[in-house]
Write a protein that holds these residues in place. Structure first.
Motif: not given
Length: 329
Positions: A97-111
């Motif tokens: 969506a416009e005007e929205i910033t999604l920030v995903l924090l991910h540990a990395g790895g297989v999961k």
């Protein structure tokens, strides 16, 4: 310091922060939030854990608003999201969506790798936040912290700070901030020593330095202080090994300028100068004896002996004696 992809716009539709270093993950979030608030002071920030992001929640948060407000949606530990919620996130990645910033924090790895791959495929801005397990990485971090503040610190000061504080990046960053706030001019080793003398003297590298310099009494004092303040014995044997190996490498290298030797041996130039001072009493036989002592101590602290403290004390005394082998010959 966190590493970023070529798309380095904090207000990209999706930012993917990958890694397990909490300080760097938090900074990645702070950078996006600061950019959003600079664009719109009334930006709405939603910081969510996996249990707070249920199926349908993301669609609700990102649905068009009557007032078209700017919003930052932060999803922590994205690898732990439920399968249904991951489907929602993947669908959103295809049409952010416009005007929205999604920030995903991910540990990395297989999961949760499917979500990680989907975000990358969608062109998310990526910030690498790896756990800094190597001393060299922490040293680079401290140097970067000083550079960010516009202040100058000598290589020896940076190394002393890492030796004194240890592996906690938050504490390292806090120490840099304190030094920058309290000290004028270039920050050197003496300044760091005054601020963090107790911790510096308790560091494993101080034990190693005193031992390879042949200063047995001071090395033993530093060793006992280190153990009393909770320094892991395996870190001390590691520091002893590094100290003795540096002596061996430099003693067998051809003469030359510190910069040339640094490239050849993989050491910073300032360390070449320090090791040159430490190696004056060493012989090849002394190096061999010291390396055997370190190996025995390492086995002792990893379960091969009944008394790890005694194993370390024995190694320190043996190394200190070996450091004076040339004078006895």
């Amino acid at each position: 310091m966190a590493r970023k992809t070529a798309n380095d716009a904090p207000l990209a539709p999706v930012t993917l922060a990958v890694g397990q270093e909490d300080l760097l993950l938090d900074r990645a979030v702070q950078e996006v939030v600061a950019a959003a608030k600079a664009a719109d002071a009334d930006t709405d920030v939603r910081d969510l854990t996996p249990d707070q992001l249920q199926p349908g929640t993301l669609a609700e948060l990102t649905s068009p608003s009557l007032f078209a407000e700017r919003k930052v949606v932060v999803v922590r530990n994205a690898q732990d999201l439920s399968a249904d919620t991951i489907k929602d996130v993947k669908a959103y990645l295809g049409a952010p969506a416009e005007e929205i910033t999604l920030v995903l924090l991910h540990a990395g790895g297989v999961k949760g790798k499917g979500l990680l791959d989907a975000a990358r495929k969608a062109g998310a801005r990526e910030v690498a936040c790896p756990k800094m397990t190597k001393p060299a990485d922490r040293l680079a971090f401290v140097r970067g912290e000083f550079r960010t503040t516009g202040r100058s610190a000598t290589p020896e000061a940076c190394q002393t700070l890492v030796d004194a504080i240890g592996s906690d990046l938050r504490e390292l960053a806090s120490a840099v901030s304190q030094l920058v706030a309290d000290v004028e001019g270039t920050i050197d080793e003496a300044v760091v020593g005054r601020y963090y003398t107790g911790r510096a003297e308790a560091s494993s590298f101080t034990v190693a330095d005193r031992a390879v310099e042949g200063r047995a009494a001071e090395a033993l004092e530093a060793l006992r202080w280190s153990l009393a303040t909770g320094v892991a014995p395996v870190l001390i044997t590691s520091a002893l090994a590094q100290g003795v190996r540096a002596i061996g490498k430099l003693s067998s290298a051809r003469g030359g300028r510190p910069a040339d030797l640094a490239r050849e041996l993989g050491m910073p130039p300032w360390k070449i100068d320090r090791v040159r001072q430490q190696m004056r009493g060493w012989t090849p036989d002394g190096v061999s004896i010291a390396l055997r002592a370190v190996a025995e101590a390492d086995a002792g602290v990893k379960g091969g002996g009944d008394d790890p403290e005694y194993a370390l004390e024995k190694a320190v005394v043996t190394i200190a004696r070996a450091a004076r082998s040339r004078g006895r010959g």
